[in-house]
Design an enzyme around this catalytic site. Structure first.
Site, short mmCIF file in Angstrom:
data_model
loop_
_atom_site.label_atom_id
_atom_site.label_comp_id
_atom_site.label_asym_id
_atom_site.label_seq_id
_atom_site.Cartn_x
_atom_site.Cartn_y
_atom_site.Cartn_z
N ASP A 37 1.03 -1.15 0.03
CA ASP A 37 -0.01 -0.20 0.33
C ASP A 37 1.10 1.67 -0.49
O ASP A 37 2.15 1.25 0.75
CB ASP A 37 -1.20 -0.36 1.26
CG ASP A 37 -1.72 1.22 1.93
OD1 ASP A 37 -3.13 1.27 0.70
OD2 ASP A 37 -0.96 2.12 2.29
N TYR A 42 2.63 10.05 -0.15
CA TYR A 42 3.59 9.39 0.53
C TYR A 42 4.88 9.87 -0.60
O TYR A 42 6.17 9.76 0.61
CB TYR A 42 3.77 8.14 -0.23
CG TYR A 42 2.51 7.76 0.91
CD1 TYR A 42 1.92 8.38 2.36
CD2 TYR A 42 2.07 6.43 1.57
CE1 TYR A 42 0.85 7.99 2.47
CE2 TYR A 42 0.98 6.18 1.73
CZ TYR A 42 0.49 6.46 2.71
OH TYR A 42 -0.57 6.60 3.22
N HIS A 100 -8.20 9.62 -1.18
CA HIS A 100 -6.81 9.51 0.45
C HIS A 100 -7.47 9.97 1.27
O HIS A 100 -8.36 9.86 2.39
CB HIS A 100 -5.83 10.36 -0.07
CG HIS A 100 -4.83 9.53 0.97
ND1 HIS A 100 -3.39 9.67 0.64
CD2 HIS A 100 -4.85 9.05 1.98
CE1 HIS A 100 -3.20 9.10 1.82
NE2 HIS A 100 -3.92 8.87 2.66
N SER A 130 -11.00 5.88 1.33
CA SER A 130 -10.11 6.27 2.85
C SER A 130 -10.58 7.65 3.90
O SER A 130 -10.83 8.68 3.33
CB SER A 130 -9.07 6.65 2.66
OG SER A 130 -7.92 6.43 3.41
N GLN A 152 -10.31 2.51 3.83
CA GLN A 152 -9.03 2.52 4.03
C GLN A 152 -9.35 3.54 5.84
O GLN A 152 -9.39 4.79 5.15
CB GLN A 152 -8.19 2.67 3.87
CG GLN A 152 -7.15 2.48 4.73
CD GLN A 152 -5.31 2.64 3.19
OE1 GLN A 152 -4.31 3.04 4.03
NE2 GLN A 152 -5.42 2.44 2.26
N SER A 179 -2.47 2.72 10.46
CA SER A 179 -2.02 2.95 11.72
C SER A 179 -2.36 1.38 12.94
O SER A 179 -3.08 1.88 14.09
CB SER A 179 -1.97 4.16 12.73
OG SER A 179 -1.38 5.14 11.87
N PRO A 180 -2.04 0.23 12.32
CA PRO A 180 -2.82 -1.07 13.14
C PRO A 180 -2.56 -1.50 14.76
O PRO A 180 -2.91 -1.97 15.84
CB PRO A 180 -3.25 -2.00 11.82
CG PRO A 180 -1.51 -1.53 10.94
CD PRO A 180 -1.80 -0.52 11.41
N LYS A 222 2.81 -0.40 8.50
CA LYS A 222 4.44 0.20 8.19
C LYS A 222 5.52 -0.39 9.17
O LYS A 222 5.43 0.05 10.17
CB LYS A 222 4.03 1.85 8.06
CG LYS A 222 5.81 2.54 7.74
CD LYS A 222 5.81 2.73 8.52
CE LYS A 222 7.13 3.74 8.31
NZ LYS A 222 8.40 4.49 9.30
#
Length: 268
Positions: A37, A42, A100, A130, A152, A179-180, A222
Site C-alpha cells: 500500500d 507519500y 485518500h 479512505s 481504509q 496505523s493498526p 508500516k
C-alpha cells in the site's frame, strides 16, 4: 487483474523514497507479503515499483494499492494523476486506487465518475475510499457504477471502528486498517501486554492478530526495520482465544493517532 489481495498488507507511509522504500518493499515481499500500500502523497510510488522489481515475485502475484491526493480529485486531475501513478509504479494497471481523503478538491460529482472511468479504461482494477464517514460512504456507493472494494481507515484496539467494520461486512467490502498498532501506543496497554506474554509475542503482534480475527478487516502495518517487518508477518500465526478477543474488544477508547481539524469526523 490480480487476485493476490492479502489480509495482512505492507504499508509504506513515511518510507523515504529511494533505497529505504525500495529495500523495505523488496524485503516485505520476500518475507511473504503480497499486498503493498502506498499513496501519491507519500512521494514514493516509483520506489515501491523499484522494490517490486527487486523482489523475486512475479507482478501478477502481488496486489498494489495507491491513493489519490486531496488536490487531485477533480475529474481531469484524478484521471491524469492515476495514469501517472500507474507509470511510476511500473504496473500495467493499479490493483486498487483509493480516494485518500474526502476533503479539499473532493467532489462526488467529479471524483466518483473519474474512478468509474479509470476502471472502464483499464487503468485501475478496483475502487477504494479512505477516511469516509458513513454518510459519505452511502453517497459514494450510491453514485458509483462499480463496487467499492475497500474502505481504509485508522483501526486498532484503541480505535475499533465498530460501525465502519459492520458497514464493511454489510456492504461486502474490506475495511483496510492503517496505523493498526496505533504507532505502538498498544505497547503501553496492560491487557495487551498480558495477552502478548501468554503467546510469547508483542502487543503489536497481538493487535494485528486481533484485527485479523475480525470479519473483512485487513491491517497494513508500516515498518522500515526488517525485524519488525518479519514480526508483523508472524502475527498471522497467533490464535487468540475467545476470551482474549473479548478482553481486547473492551479496550475501545476512541483514541485516534491521525486527527486534524479538517478531517471528516470533525466536520460540523
Amino acid at each position: 487483474m490480480t487476485d493476490a489481495f492479502d489480509r495482512l498488507g505492507y504499508g509504506t507511509y513515511k518510507l523515504a523514497a529511494g533505497e529505504e522504500c525500495a529495500d523495505g518493499v523488496a524485503h516485505a515481499i520476500d518475507t511473504g507479503y503480497r499486498h503493498v500500500d502506498t499513496a501519491q502523497g507519500y512521494d514514493n510510488e516509483a520506489s515501491v515499483g523499484d522494490g517490486i522489481d527487486r523482489s523475486g515475485v512475479d507482478r501478477e502475484d502481488l496486489f498494489v494499492a495507491t491513493k489519490l491526493s486531496t488536490d487531485n480529485l477533480s475529474y481531469d486531475d484524478a484521471v491524469e494523476t492515476a495514469r501517472a501513478s500507474r507509470d511510476r509504479l511500473g504496473v500495467d494497471s493499479i490493483d486498487l486506487l483509493y480516494v485518500h481523503w474526502p476533503i479539499n478538491s473532493y467532489d462526488p460529482a467529479e471524483t466518483l465518475p473519474a474512478l468509474d472511468d479509470l476502471v472502464d479504461d483499464g487503468v485501475i482494477d478496483r475502487i477504494g475510499l479512505s477516511n469516509f464517514e458513513p454518510d459519505q460512504l452511502d453517497e459514494a456507493i450510491d453514485r458509483l457504477d462499480h463496487d467499492v472494494f475497500a474502505h481504509q481507515v485508522e483501526c486498532h484496539p484503541l480505535l475499533q471502528q465498530e460501525r465502519l467494520r459492520e458497514y464493511a461486512v454489510d456492504d461486502g467490502h474490506w475495511l483496510v486498517a492503517y496505523s493498526p498498532i496505533a504507532r505502538n501506543r498498544v505497547a503501553d496497554v496492560e491487557v495487551l501486554r498480558e495477552i502478548a506474554d501468554a503467546h510469547d509475542a508483542t502487543p503489536a503482534q497481538v493487535s494485528l492478530a486481533w484485527l485479523l480475527s475480525k470479519e473483512r478487516v485487513a491491517p497494513i502495518p508500516k515498518a522500515a526495520d526488517f525485524g519488525h517487518v518479519e514480526d508483523n508477518w508472524a502475527a498471522r500465526e497467533i490464535d487468540l482465544t475467545a476470551d482474549q478477543i473479548a478482553r481486547i474488544d473492551a479496550l475501545d477508547r476512541g483514541e485516534r493517532v491521525v486527527d486534524f481539524e479538517e478531517a471528516p469526523w470533525n466536520a460540523a
